[in-house]
Write a protein that holds these residues in place. Sequence first.
Motif, short mmCIF file in Angstrom:
data_model
loop_
_atom_site.label_atom_id
_atom_site.label_comp_id
_atom_site.label_asym_id
_atom_site.label_seq_id
_atom_site.Cartn_x
_atom_site.Cartn_y
_atom_site.Cartn_z
N GLU A 193 0.83 -1.20 0.00
CA GLU A 193 0.00 0.00 0.00
C GLU A 193 0.87 1.26 0.00
OE1 GLU A 193 -2.70 -0.16 3.21
OE2 GLU A 193 -3.87 -1.80 2.36
N ALA B 167 1.89 1.74 -3.44
CA ALA B 167 0.75 2.08 -4.30
C ALA B 167 0.33 3.54 -4.12
CB ALA B 167 -0.42 1.15 -4.00
N TYR B 168 0.43 4.03 -2.90
CA TYR B 168 0.00 5.41 -2.61
C TYR B 168 1.15 6.40 -2.72
CZ TYR B 168 -3.74 2.63 -0.48
OH TYR B 168 -4.72 1.72 -0.26
N THR C 277 5.23 2.20 -8.28
CA THR C 277 3.91 2.68 -7.84
C THR C 277 2.81 2.03 -8.66
OG1 THR C 277 4.77 4.81 -7.11
CG2 THR C 277 2.43 4.72 -7.64
N ALA D 264 0.13 -0.64 -7.22
CA ALA D 264 -1.30 -0.29 -7.25
C ALA D 264 -2.08 -1.36 -8.02
CB ALA D 264 -1.50 1.08 -7.88
N ARG E 229 -4.84 7.36 -13.09
CA ARG E 229 -4.86 8.42 -12.08
C ARG E 229 -3.51 9.13 -12.09
NH1 ARG E 229 -2.52 7.09 -6.98
NH2 ARG E 229 -1.39 5.13 -7.17
N THR F 138 -6.26 8.84 -5.10
CA THR F 138 -5.54 7.89 -4.23
C THR F 138 -6.51 7.34 -3.19
OG1 THR F 138 -3.56 9.23 -4.55
CG2 THR F 138 -3.50 7.59 -2.79
N LEU G 296 -8.51 4.79 -4.86
CA LEU G 296 -7.70 3.59 -5.01
C LEU G 296 -7.71 2.79 -3.72
CD1 LEU G 296 -5.52 1.85 -6.51
CD2 LEU G 296 -3.81 3.41 -5.53
N ALA H 190 2.04 9.01 1.85
CA ALA H 190 1.52 7.68 1.54
C ALA H 190 1.08 6.91 2.78
CB ALA H 190 2.54 6.89 0.73
#
Lengths: 168, 642
Positions: free
Chosen positions: A6, A9-10, A33, A37, B24, B31, B34, B363
């Motif tokens: 995560e 991904a973020y 990334t 994701a 995106r 985000t 997501l 994040a």
Amino acid sequence: MPVELEVCAYCPRLCRHVCPVAVATGDEAATPTAMSAGLLLARAGALGEVDATELTRLCLSCGACTDHCKHHVPVALQLGRPAPPRRDAPAAAPPGAIRFVPCGSGVEPAPHQLACCGRNEGFDEREPEAARRVAEENVRRLAGRAAVCSDGLCTAWLVAHGARMEVG
Amino acid sequence: MDLASLGRRVSLSDGLPARLAVARDLWPRQTLRLAHGDPGPLPAAVCWPESEEEVAAVLAWASGEGVPVVPWGAGSGVCGAAAGRADAVTMDLKRLRRIGAVRDARVRVEAGVLGQHLEDALALEGWATRHSPSSIWCSTVGGWAASRSAGQFSSRYGTFPDMVEAMRVVTPKGVVSTGAWSEGGEDLHPWFLGSEGSLGVITELSVRVVPIPEARWLRGYRFATTEGALEAMRSLMQAELHPAVLRLYDPVDTRLAGKGTATRDAGHGAWLRALTDRVERTPALRRHALSLPLALPRLVNGIVRSMASGCVLIAGWEGPADVNRVLAEAGHELLLGAGGADLGPDPGVHWYEHRHEVSYKLAPVFSHGGFADTMEVAAPWSRLADLYAGVREALARHAVVMAHFSHAYQEGCSIYFTFAGRGEEAVYDAAWADALAAAAAAGGTVAHHHGVGQLKMAAAGKELAALRPLYLALKRRLDPAGILNPGRLFPEVDTPEPPAPALGVDAVSRLATLDAHAPAEVRDRELAAAGWVLRHPTPGPLAASTVVVEPWDTAVVGVSARIEGRRLNLPPVPRSAAGPDLRRALPQGALETLTVPVLPAAEAGVKVTSLAPGVRPARVLADGWELRGPAASALAEVCRAG
């Protein structure tokens, strides 16, 4: 599910400039990334029937992203890819595979493992057929060795054009 | 959609990984989606043109097919400008990556080059742009221009649009050269800077560069109050001392981020870190660690603000060693005299060494069940306190909020809010709606360097409402099929016509709002009677001014004009990124008033006839330059010695 997936991904793609595949191809799908994701969504069932390995195949396990990351996320491992080469003692790649080692990573392969990717011997990505021949020849020539490459250009090109490259 | 035809013209993928990767950009709202399992709108395909001709071929195909095209640099935008659309093709420009040699302090560079790669290439030859956005690792040169990016040293070097001398832009109706490359006649340079891919695809730029700074000086100062520190910042910026860095962290940011100390493991925060470490090691707790505090933003904001006291200012200078020493010493004395307590170099050096890492902090908030976002607004110094209070209170109703003041200029400053809230879209949307309304009500611009995108298009549309007919006319001319990133800039908004700005001087911001057509002698006499002179001497009416200023400077800060019968006020704000900036590009006849920089008439200046590298004059005179401020005499000595 690993929480680090995560975090990647973020993450706002803070390692995209050191990923040799992302740089060589310009393909966002090669960034940690994007791959993280995609895997996150696939595991959540948000992408329907999808082969998750398709989402992560552009990772060559070079470890450049992990080296750059402030959180030192083991990107390749959490994507289900092979572990990056150890920085202090690189092992020989198994037969038929290329170990991808970017220049400047600190790895010093044994002399019998060392080989140049051959980009300077005729590789030009703007000539697709010639490039494919040169790159494929290099893949054969380098099998079982450690390839030291300045930017991963021909390796990345092959991967981007569908070559399967099992990294040692 | 005939993708096979497109695939014969350009490298293309309609595979899931490529489409998913550009669904995106870095808009936190996406985000958040997501995190809830929503990949965002996947485009039909992604293409990678490798030349200007291939960009043109894609636009020709898209115009014929009626397919929208979303230009994509590296997708670092935080407002949704480059996000995917289900009916579109995303055009990834990163294979436009050639970097030319530096000639005459300019570099010719293609739009898809990543920022860090450009800096690395320039550094090999001893040059730098000194454009240093925190996104430098993940953003492109073309994206910087298209969204009006500003970097961390904008106080000294200006924003990225200030550095761009010329561009090549491909439109569906042909290639346009702008700025220094324009071939006479109409110059669309100001329209493309900030057009966010809606008027053309920027393919190549000429960017001003500077020698890598010979010397750097960084230091931290603690102030008792935000108000006192802001006054010190304003004094410093208006004292002609030209710092490269001036960043003030409000008490909450100072407290939470430990800006006052170089080592963060000491002091009152140790117990909190021990607790959070325990939570991090317990996965079941980790996902919900922020649920409670983010659900109670008013309470948490109150607690944190009651714990916070004092704020930290980081100041820095860079340039030729002799000039740098003079400017830094004068700045140091000024800040101590304004009540700053010297914290030594550590806070500044620590910030500099980690200046691109701030985004790493965002994040983890999402993986803990919340959202984090940032908002950058700006105003002249006279309105800055109101802007800070208004936006902070608006955000605090929904999120935990802190702020810092950076991108300081002689006329005003930007405020950068960081806020985190409960991970629900309704909370996110409410926070932004209230904050944007508060920014507009306080007289600020809603965008200083993040651009507009989907997030701010309505708010920016109101800020620029009267420009809409001009934009639409240009859009129809350059992009008759309407394929370029449609619907994301200049939406139709219902907003009343603004009143004419009051004429007069804003002494705090050193700005004068003047009749654009007043004869020079009348204008200058009235200004002198009030105790002011124009910063940029102008022989005729301001409307006809052709004054050219250095990239770090600005000639026109605000404009009032009449466009197709409706008044347009481009507010006097520093370096707005709320779409294209037309403050110097409107037709002379449409102008009503202009807001321009002024200087106190009584302030003594030192005249020099040559300028040493790195020395910046307060005024350019017909027969030399005028230096002002506490360092003027010492700088004049440097100029004479040189």
